[in-house]
Structures are given as C-alpha cells and as structure tokens.
Design a protein around this motif. Structure first.
Motif, PDB file in Angstrom:
ATOM      1  N   UNK A  37      38.547  51.674  26.054  1.00  0.00           N
ATOM      2  CA  UNK A  37      39.448  52.060  24.977  1.00  0.00           C
ATOM      3  C   UNK A  37      40.852  51.519  25.204  1.00  0.00           C
ATOM      4  N   UNK A  38      40.964  50.212  25.147  1.00  0.00           N
ATOM      5  CA  UNK A  38      42.231  49.528  25.308  1.00  0.00           C
ATOM      6  C   UNK A  38      42.032  48.031  25.156  1.00  0.00           C
ATOM      7  N   UNK A  39      43.129  47.311  25.087  1.00  0.00           N
ATOM      8  CA  UNK A  39      43.083  45.852  24.993  1.00  0.00           C
ATOM      9  C   UNK A  39      42.400  45.291  26.234  1.00  0.00           C
ATOM     10  N   UNK A  40      41.977  44.032  26.170  1.00  0.00           N
ATOM     11  CA  UNK A  40      41.112  43.471  27.209  1.00  0.00           C
ATOM     12  C   UNK A  40      41.725  43.472  28.598  1.00  0.00           C
ATOM     13  N   UNK A  41      43.042  43.576  28.711  1.00  0.00           N
ATOM     14  CA  UNK A  41      43.634  43.674  30.042  1.00  0.00           C
ATOM     15  C   UNK A  41      43.120  44.894  30.792  1.00  0.00           C
ATOM     16  N   UNK A  42      42.693  45.935  30.067  1.00  0.00           N
ATOM     17  CA  UNK A  42      42.184  47.143  30.723  1.00  0.00           C
ATOM     18  C   UNK A  42      40.912  46.850  31.518  1.00  0.00           C
ATOM     19  N   UNK A  43      39.832  46.334  30.917  1.00  0.00           N
ATOM     20  CA  UNK A  43      38.658  46.019  31.734  1.00  0.00           C
ATOM     21  C   UNK A  43      38.867  44.837  32.664  1.00  0.00           C
ATOM     22  N   UNK A  44      39.732  43.899  32.289  1.00  0.00           N
ATOM     23  CA  UNK A  44      39.998  42.772  33.195  1.00  0.00           C
ATOM     24  C   UNK A  44      40.581  43.278  34.515  1.00  0.00           C
ATOM     25  N   UNK A  45      41.563  44.149  34.424  1.00  0.00           N
ATOM     26  CA  UNK A  45      42.152  44.688  35.645  1.00  0.00           C
ATOM     27  C   UNK A  45      41.220  45.697  36.313  1.00  0.00           C
ATOM     28  N   UNK A  46      40.585  46.549  35.513  1.00  0.00           N
ATOM     29  CA  UNK A  46      39.691  47.555  36.081  1.00  0.00           C
ATOM     30  C   UNK A  46      38.538  46.942  36.847  1.00  0.00           C
ATOM     31  N   UNK A  47      37.985  45.831  36.344  1.00  0.00           N
ATOM     32  CA  UNK A  47      36.853  45.190  37.014  1.00  0.00           C
ATOM     33  C   UNK A  47      37.269  44.587  38.355  1.00  0.00           C
ATOM     34  N   UNK A  48      38.457  44.005  38.404  1.00  0.00           N
ATOM     35  CA  UNK A  48      38.938  43.447  39.679  1.00  0.00           C
ATOM     36  C   UNK A  48      39.226  44.559  40.668  1.00  0.00           C
ATOM     37  N   UNK A  49      39.928  45.580  40.236  1.00  0.00           N
ATOM     38  CA  UNK A  49      40.282  46.665  41.161  1.00  0.00           C
ATOM     39  C   UNK A  49      39.044  47.456  41.590  1.00  0.00           C
ATOM     40  N   UNK A  50      38.002  47.430  40.762  1.00  0.00           N
ATOM     41  CA  UNK A  50      36.782  48.127  41.130  1.00  0.00           C
ATOM     42  C   UNK A  50      35.950  47.405  42.165  1.00  0.00           C
ATOM     43  N   UNK A  51      36.022  46.073  42.177  1.00  0.00           N
ATOM     44  CA  UNK A  51      35.122  45.297  43.048  1.00  0.00           C
ATOM     45  C   UNK A  51      35.823  44.596  44.206  1.00  0.00           C
ATOM     46  N   UNK A  52      37.141  44.534  44.194  1.00  0.00           N
ATOM     47  CA  UNK A  52      37.869  43.819  45.242  1.00  0.00           C
ATOM     48  C   UNK A  52      38.643  44.792  46.122  1.00  0.00           C
ATOM     49  N   UNK A  53      38.774  44.428  47.387  1.00  0.00           N
ATOM     50  CA  UNK A  53      39.511  45.259  48.335  1.00  0.00           C
ATOM     51  C   UNK A  53      39.906  44.451  49.548  1.00  0.00           C
ATOM     52  N   UNK A  54      40.397  45.108  50.592  1.00  0.00           N
ATOM     53  CA  UNK A  54      40.848  44.396  51.791  1.00  0.00           C
ATOM     54  C   UNK A  54      39.773  43.534  52.445  1.00  0.00           C
ATOM     55  N   UNK A  55      38.496  43.839  52.249  1.00  0.00           N
ATOM     56  CA  UNK A  55      37.445  43.027  52.856  1.00  0.00           C
ATOM     57  C   UNK A  55      36.973  41.883  51.987  1.00  0.00           C
ATOM     58  N   UNK A  56      37.573  41.707  50.827  1.00  0.00           N
ATOM     59  CA  UNK A  56      37.140  40.685  49.873  1.00  0.00           C
ATOM     60  C   UNK A  56      37.801  39.338  50.160  1.00  0.00           C
ATOM     61  N   UNK A  57      37.008  38.274  50.083  1.00  0.00           N
ATOM     62  CA  UNK A  57      37.562  36.925  50.078  1.00  0.00           C
ATOM     63  C   UNK A  57      37.251  36.338  48.701  1.00  0.00           C
ATOM     64  N   UNK A  58      38.297  36.127  47.922  1.00  0.00           N
ATOM     65  CA  UNK A  58      38.121  35.739  46.525  1.00  0.00           C
ATOM     66  C   UNK A  58      38.523  34.301  46.277  1.00  0.00           C
ATOM     67  N   UNK A  59      37.675  33.588  45.539  1.00  0.00           N
ATOM     68  CA  UNK A  59      38.036  32.285  45.009  1.00  0.00           C
ATOM     69  C   UNK A  59      38.542  32.522  43.593  1.00  0.00           C
ATOM     70  N   UNK A  60      39.812  32.271  43.381  1.00  0.00           N
ATOM     71  CA  UNK A  60      40.436  32.503  42.084  1.00  0.00           C
ATOM     72  C   UNK A  60      40.750  31.164  41.431  1.00  0.00           C
TER      73      UNK A  60
END
Length: 365
Positions: A37-60
């Motif tokens: 229930x918000x503009x796409x920045x809501x799930x875009x940010x929520x999905x990253x914060x849900x799956x990424x953390x200090x142990x993540x190595x991300x290719x961006x």
C-alpha cells in the motif's frame, strides 16, 4: 450526497486477493504476489531490507539512478556491495555479470533494474538470470518501468523478488505497487534477523499475517481508491491484450527514435539502439543547446506533452520522451517531436518537421 470517490463499501480481503491474482497472471508467475500500500519505493526498499544484512555480498548493477539508490540501501543494511556500473547510454551484459561472479564468488544477492525510464536503457534480464541461477544468488529486479512495455517473466527468468508499479507503461495509479516473492526469498527473509518486522516496510508481516493466513484478513485498511484503480488498469490491459500494449510501446519507441533522427537540428538518440527501452526514449540535445531550456520552450506551446529534461547531471544534455501508458500513441509522438522541432528552430537550428512526420509514420509498427 454521495460521491463516486467516497461512500464506497470497504474493500474486502477477497476482493484484495482477487486483484493480487490478476497481477500474478500479468506476470505469468506462480510465486506469491503481494500488493503493498504505497508507491513502488515501498516494496523496493522493503525487499532489500528483508533479504540483505551484514552477511550479504551483493552485486549491485548500476545502469541509472535507481541502481545507485539500491546500492545505498544495501550498504545501509550492512551488506558488502560490489557495484557494476556501465555508461547510461548502454546496458549491462550477462558476460559482465559472469565476470563479477568470477572475481567475487561470495556474491549471494544481485540487484538489477530491468528498464531505467530515467536513462532510457533496458537490460537483458533473461540472460542475466541464467548466470545468477548458476551461482545460486537471490535475484532482485526492479521492473517498475518495464511492466506493460516489454515482457516481465519472473518465473522463467529465475527472479526471486520482482517489483512492479502501475504508473508508467501500465497507465495506472502510483499509490500501490506489487512484488512477487519466491520461496527462496521468503526463506532468506525468515532467516534474516535484521529483516523488518512489525513495520510498514515488512514483507514478512504480509507473509505471516496475510499469505500464510489464506489471505482472509488484511493487515490494515487498504488504499481503497488506489486498489480499485489498479484493478481497472489491469482490466484495461486484459481487454486490449498485454501483447498489444507492449507492441504499442515498442512502436512508440521506434517512431520516436526514427522521428528524432529525421528531425535533425543535432538531436540524436541517447541510448544505443539495441539497448533502448520501449517505455521511454532519451535524446541527446544538440551541442551548445541546454536540454532543460529546450524542453521548457517545447512545453510552453503544449504543457501536457510527456517531455522532461534529464535528472541531475543529465539536465543539460538529455531530453526524455515519456511515451508510456496512455501516451504510447502515434499522435503523442508526432506532437512531442513537433514541439521539440519548433524549439530547435527558435534556437536557430535547421529542422525537417515533415521529414520527422514521415519517419514516425514509417516506423510505427
């Protein structure tokens, strides 16, 4: 007195779920689809914060401004981030992604924007998805600008988190958005102690209280008008046919590109043809001409035309024709190029308005 936007019966959980099902069919996905229930920045940010953390190595992957934003979020989560940036006039390749995995075998998360409306490029997601699957990484895709303009197939491409919004090629509302979530991504979130919980950003809340509960009770009062607008938008796409909607966007892009070249005056496409997105076409302003000023002159004659200057550092050199949604028509393309031509002529440059008109007509599929 009643009003068409007011005094509506509450949106039921069953109705909400039926809209999610229609969005899932639009994506040809068997994954869970959550409408947030918000503009796409809501799930875009929520999905990253849900799956990424200090142990993540991300290719961006960075092919435009949104890729830069995702890198910031990932670092904010404590992830180790490897940025793969390419010039904004081109696209990333699967070979470049493969090379990044070879140099950094610890990569377990890949973030990518499908189409960057801000820069006018689109990336080969299917080929990149094959590389990501080979290495078992979580694949996160921003398909906000591409959905409705070109194929978006999260299941076929191995995408674990695919975020869409309706406000561009779908021609719908901006206030709600959706994300498809694979079982792998749900498991990653559940195992992430830093994933948002009891938060508006939390996808886990939707999983535990909505999806796992059989979609019987909503988490909170939905954005009713936006949800009804999304339903109407999907219904319109179903009526026209998704293939026809995408073909209309492809024709608008091809016609804009051909028309700009024929118009002359030093105007030329910004993105290489093979990497150009059908959702919007970016043009390079003639040497010595300020793009912002040129767009302002063009809009003075017709303020509703979908013309904007590039953002940030690109404001002086890039012009964007946002021929998406209801603006993916031959008439809008003609009018946009005619307005740019008049502005170029006013600046003392030689243009061929009739040649541009013929080129648009010839390129429209």
């Amino acid at each position: 007195m009643t009003h068409p936007f007011l005094d509506l019966a509450p949106l039921s959980a069953a109705h909400f779920a039926s809209i999610e099902d229609r969005v899932a069919r639009l994506l040809s996905t068997e994954q869970d689809v959550v409408i947030m229930q918000g503009e796409a920045l809501l799930p875009l940010e929520g999905a990253i914060r849900g799956t990424a953390g200090p142990g993540t190595t991300a290719l961006n992957v960075i092919t435009g401004p949104y890729g830069q934003t995702f890198g910031d979020w990932l670092r904010d989560c404590g992830a180790t981030v490897i940025d793969l940036a390419v010039p904004f006039h081109t696209a990333v390749t699967a070979a470049q992604v493969r090379e990044a995995f070879a140099e950094h075998p610890s990569i377990d998360f890949v973030s990518l924007v499908h189409a960057e409306a801000a820069t006018g490029n689109t990336n080969p997601v299917a080929e990149i998805g094959e590389v990501v699957r080979e290495h078992g990484a979580i694949f996160y895709l921003d398909a906000v600008a591409s959905i409705g303009a070109e194929p978006v197939l999260p299941d076929a491409w191995g995408v674990d988190l695919c975020v869409i919004g309706a406000q561009k090629a779908m021609g719908g509302p901006a206030g709600v958005s959706a994300v498809s979530v694979s079982e792998r991504a749900w498991a990653r979130m559940a195992a992430n102690p830093a994933a948002p919980r009891r938060s508006y950003l939390s996808l886990l809340d939707w999983k535990q209280r909505w999806v796992d509960g059989g979609r019987k009770a909503l988490l909170h009062a939905p954005a009713q008008l936006e949800m009804l607008a999304l339903e109407a938008c999907v219904e319109r796409i179903e009526g026209e046919g998704l293939d026809a909607v995408m073909a209309r966007h492809a024709s608008a892009a091809a016609a804009t590109r051909a028309g700009a070249l024929a118009l002359g005056g030093g105007l030329e496409p910004y993105v290489y043809e093979a990497d150009a997105a059908p959702v919007a076409t970016t043009l390079r302003a003639p040497s010595g001409v300020d793009a912002s000023g040129l767009v302002a002159k063009a809009l003075a004659a017709d303020p509703v035309l979908p013309l904007v200057a590039g953002g940030g550092a690109l404001a002086k050199s890039m012009i964007r024709v946002n021929h998406y949604g209801p603006d993916a028509t031959r008439g809008v393309v003609h009018s946009s190029l005619a307005a740019l031509g008049a502005a170029l002529a006013e600046a003392g440059l030689t243009v061929d308005l009739e040649g541009a008109r013929r080129a648009v007509a010839g390129a429209w599929g």
